[in-house]
Motif scaffolding. Structure first.
Motif, PDB file in Angstrom:
ATOM      1  N   ARG A 224       0.814  -1.218   0.000  1.00 39.87           N
ATOM      2  CA  ARG A 224       0.000   0.000   0.000  1.00 39.87           C
ATOM      3  C   ARG A 224       0.847   1.267   0.000  1.00 39.87           C
ATOM      4  O   ARG A 224       0.385   2.325  -0.409  1.00 39.87           O
ATOM      5  CB  ARG A 224      -0.922  -0.006   1.226  1.00 39.87           C
ATOM      6  N   GLN A 225       2.093   1.170   0.492  1.00 38.34           N
ATOM      7  CA  GLN A 225       2.985   2.326   0.489  1.00 38.34           C
ATOM      8  C   GLN A 225       3.809   2.424  -0.798  1.00 38.34           C
ATOM      9  O   GLN A 225       4.664   3.294  -0.924  1.00 38.34           O
ATOM     10  CB  GLN A 225       3.949   2.258   1.687  1.00 38.34           C
ATOM     11  N   GLY A 226       3.535   1.520  -1.727  1.00 37.92           N
ATOM     12  CA  GLY A 226       4.254   1.551  -2.986  1.00 37.92           C
ATOM     13  C   GLY A 226       5.619   0.899  -2.934  1.00 37.92           C
ATOM     14  O   GLY A 226       6.405   1.015  -3.886  1.00 37.92           O
TER      15      GLY A 226
ATOM     16  N   GLN B 196       5.263  -9.328 -14.977  1.00 36.00           N
ATOM     17  CA  GLN B 196       4.078  -8.575 -15.379  1.00 36.00           C
ATOM     18  C   GLN B 196       4.500  -7.353 -16.180  1.00 36.00           C
ATOM     19  O   GLN B 196       5.405  -6.622 -15.788  1.00 36.00           O
ATOM     20  CB  GLN B 196       3.307  -8.137 -14.135  1.00 36.00           C
ATOM     21  N   TRP B 197       3.779  -7.147 -17.316  1.00 36.91           N
ATOM     22  CA  TRP B 197       4.130  -6.047 -18.219  1.00 36.91           C
ATOM     23  C   TRP B 197       3.198  -4.882 -17.974  1.00 36.91           C
ATOM     24  O   TRP B 197       2.068  -5.038 -17.575  1.00 36.91           O
ATOM     25  CB  TRP B 197       4.017  -6.490 -19.682  1.00 36.91           C
ATOM     26  N   GLY B 198       3.672  -3.725 -18.209  1.00 36.61           N
ATOM     27  CA  GLY B 198       2.815  -2.549 -18.113  1.00 36.61           C
ATOM     28  C   GLY B 198       3.393  -1.515 -17.182  1.00 36.61           C
ATOM     29  O   GLY B 198       4.148  -1.827 -16.270  1.00 36.61           O
ATOM     30  N   PRO B 199       3.026  -0.265 -17.373  1.00 34.11           N
ATOM     31  CA  PRO B 199       3.542   0.810 -16.520  1.00 34.11           C
ATOM     32  C   PRO B 199       2.861   0.805 -15.163  1.00 34.11           C
ATOM     33  O   PRO B 199       1.724   0.359 -15.028  1.00 34.11           O
ATOM     34  CB  PRO B 199       3.167   2.084 -17.302  1.00 34.11           C
ATOM     35  N   PRO B 200       3.523   1.323 -14.139  1.00 38.21           N
ATOM     36  CA  PRO B 200       2.922   1.377 -12.817  1.00 38.21           C
ATOM     37  C   PRO B 200       1.866   2.454 -12.720  1.00 38.21           C
ATOM     38  O   PRO B 200       1.901   3.450 -13.427  1.00 38.21           O
ATOM     39  CB  PRO B 200       4.119   1.690 -11.898  1.00 38.21           C
ATOM     40  N   SER B 201       0.895   2.237 -11.845  1.00 33.56           N
ATOM     41  CA  SER B 201      -0.133   3.234 -11.582  1.00 33.56           C
ATOM     42  C   SER B 201       0.228   4.026 -10.342  1.00 33.56           C
ATOM     43  O   SER B 201       1.216   3.753  -9.678  1.00 33.56           O
ATOM     44  CB  SER B 201      -1.494   2.548 -11.375  1.00 33.56           C
ATOM     45  N   THR B 202      -0.601   4.992  -9.978  1.00 32.56           N
ATOM     46  CA  THR B 202      -0.295   5.848  -8.826  1.00 32.56           C
ATOM     47  C   THR B 202      -0.402   5.093  -7.514  1.00 32.56           C
ATOM     48  O   THR B 202       0.243   5.447  -6.535  1.00 32.56           O
ATOM     49  CB  THR B 202      -1.262   7.038  -8.789  1.00 32.56           C
ATOM     50  N   ASN B 203      -1.218   4.051  -7.466  1.00 36.61           N
ATOM     51  CA  ASN B 203      -1.403   3.287  -6.226  1.00 36.61           C
ATOM     52  C   ASN B 203      -0.602   2.003  -6.196  1.00 36.61           C
ATOM     53  O   ASN B 203      -0.862   1.115  -5.426  1.00 36.61           O
ATOM     54  CB  ASN B 203      -2.886   2.944  -6.035  1.00 36.61           C
TER      55      ASN B 203
END
Length: 522
Positions: free
Chosen positions: A71-73, A85-92
């Motif tokens: 939860r703290q990233g 896992q592929w893909g850009p990170p989100s804000t959360n």
């Protein structure tokens, strides 16, 4: 002539007392290192799952593709994705956190070795599903303290202080060194248990042998010095752990000196008071004459003889032989009342004290700095409790120090980890107050019990107090439920138990009770 007069006759605080007491205090100082040693030997560095052996990070977009975020990233410590896992990170966190399948760290862990190159945690992977094992090993050590206080306290009265010291020095040297070479965690815990036993044997016998060779007017000064030794030990440990971060070398460094102690303790002179209480007046005479010779009072020593000792110590011998057992004393209502009040007080003080000093990593600051702050704060609080007991009395000082320590620890638990300095301030003040409470309860207990059972009362209270130190690392396991829950418990306990002090009498300015009747007449 009482025994104290004999000590003054053979030199009082002479060369012998200065040498032997200094050597005994040195072993006490190094012995206290073992109590909080696991703050560094069992430190938990930042870690994450080791990736599968066939992983090619250059093809799989790096480490981030395998590690989910909390939860703290931050990367999860105990989970990984079954496939990158592929893909850009989100804000959360990351988008793939939601859809990617997770698994436990089946290939082990990677540890950040920048602060702690080696600990028992990194060597035996005591994290995630095994993260409660370091607390279990500390509880095992504390259980050894409890057993040692009972076993070696009893054997000391039968075999003498010197023999027990030689044995316990050797035991901690061997068990501590074996712990440094332990091939697995169960062996390590076994060695730590025997180390705990030996440490309490050293504590009890070192203090007793020192006190019994010192005149009465000097003993309070020794008690004051002994009160500072745990704090000095914590400061020393912070420096040693910083200089020697590998846990096996640190464990060995604090254990090997006891081989030297076991050698020079052979030359200690047994307590003449213990000889006389055992009815061995011939050995009492030899011990006193040897001390007189070392102190440059050989003429005074030659004046002593067995018949004179028997006449002079007749009263002391009669009092010793007439002492009832502890079970007989507990039949008296005043003694029962006193013991039932002191038992929870002593165990609570030890519980909160060890709970705080063994939780250094939970405060979020550099562990070496935290250890230094926790040790340094004891100095002013020792002086404050000394002044407070004189001005306000033992009763108010004991209640106030426990209450204030609990409030500060509870405040620390309520403060967010984002407010690091405020959180540390509350923790340091709380630790200082509980240290003051510990110093007060030792003096208070000695003044409350009558002479006929004072030493036994102190021994029983010390043994019972170790039950609190056993529980403190077990309570630390509740951090899985809520991170600040252990601090809430460490703070709530002294607040609740401080009210028991109301039921105890004030002792400042009062003569020490000699008999149970004196206690009942208070």
């Amino acid at each position: 002539m009482a025994f104290n007069d004999l000590l003054l006759q053979v030199g009082g605080v002479g060369r012998f007392q200065q040498i032997q007491v200094t050597l005994l205090m040195l072993s006490l100082l190094l012995g206290y290192l073992h109590n909080v040693l696991q703050n560094f030997t069992a430190a938990i560095p930042t870690h994450h799952c080791r990736l599968p052996a066939d992983t090619n990070l250059s093809q799989d977009e790096g480490l981030e593709a395998w590690l989910p975020r909390d939860r703290q990233g931050q990367p999860e410590s105990c989970l990984r994705f079954t496939s990158p896992q592929w893909g850009p990170p989100s804000t959360n966190g990351t988008e793939f956190n939601i859809t990617g399948a997770l698994e436990l760290c089946t290939d082990g862990w990677i540890y950040d070795n920048s602060t702690f190159p080696s600990t028992i945690v990194t060597e035996w992977d005591l994290v995630c599903t095994s993260k409660t094992l370091p607390q279990l090993s500390q509880a095992t050590y504390m259980a050894g303290l409890l057993i040692g206080s009972v076993a070696f306290g009893t054997l000391s009265d039968r075999l003498g202080r010197r023999k027990l010291l030689i044995w316990t020095y050797l035991q901690i040297a061997v068990s501590g060194s074996c712990a440094a070479f332990a091939p697995n965690f169960p062996t390590y815990c076994t060695c730590r248990f025997f180390s705990g036993m030996a440490i309490n044997g050293i504590n009890c016998n070192s203090m007793t042998l020192s006190m019994e060779w010192l005149p009465i007017h000097v003993r309070p000064r020794l008690g004051f010095i002994i009160g500072f030794l745990p704090s000095l030990s914590q400061l020393l440990l912070a420096g040693l752990a910083y200089a020697v971060p590998q846990w096996r070398y640190l464990q060995l460094m604090v254990s090997l000196p006891f081989f030297v102690f076991s050698i020079y303790s052979v030359f200690f002179i047994e307590s003449a008071l213990w000889y006389s209480c055992s009815g061995r007046l011939d050995l009492t005479l030899k011990a006193l004459q040897r001390v007189a010779q070392i102190n440059g009072k050989q003429d005074e020593g030659e004046k002593l003889n067995t018949e004179g000792l028997k006449a002079n110590l007749q009263k002391d011998l009669a009092v010793n032989q007439a002492q009832p057992s502890m079970l007989q004393l507990l039949r008296f209502p005043a003694v029962r009342h006193l013991s039932l009040c002191l038992l929870p007080l002593c165990s609570t003080v030890f519980f909160s004290f060890y709970g705080m000093v063994m939780s250094l990593q939970t405060f979020g600051m550099n562990i070496y700095l935290t250890q230094t702050l926790f040790a340094a704060v004891d100095l002013p609080f020792h002086f404050l409790v000394f002044l407070s007991t004189k001005a306000l009395g033992r009763k108010l000082t004991q209640m106030g120090s426990m209450l204030l320590s609990g409030i500060c620890i509870l405040a620390c638990a309520l403060v967010s980890v984002d407010h690091l300095y405020l959180r540390m301030t509350m923790a340091v003040i709380g630790k200082g107050c509980i240290t003051a409470s510990l110093g007060c309860i030792v003096v208070y207990t000695g003044e409350l019990y009558p002479t006929v059972m004072r030493q036994r009362g102190l021994s029983i209270m010390t043994a019972w107090a170790n039950t609190g130190s056993i529980l403190s690392p077990l309570v630390a396991m509740t951090a899985d439920l809520y991170p600040s829950l252990p601090l809430f418990i460490y703070g709530a306990a002294p607040v609740a138990m401080s009210t028991i002090t109301v039921l105890l009498p004030e002792t400042v300015g009062q003569p020490l009770p000699n008999t149970v009747q004196d206690l009942e007449n208070r």
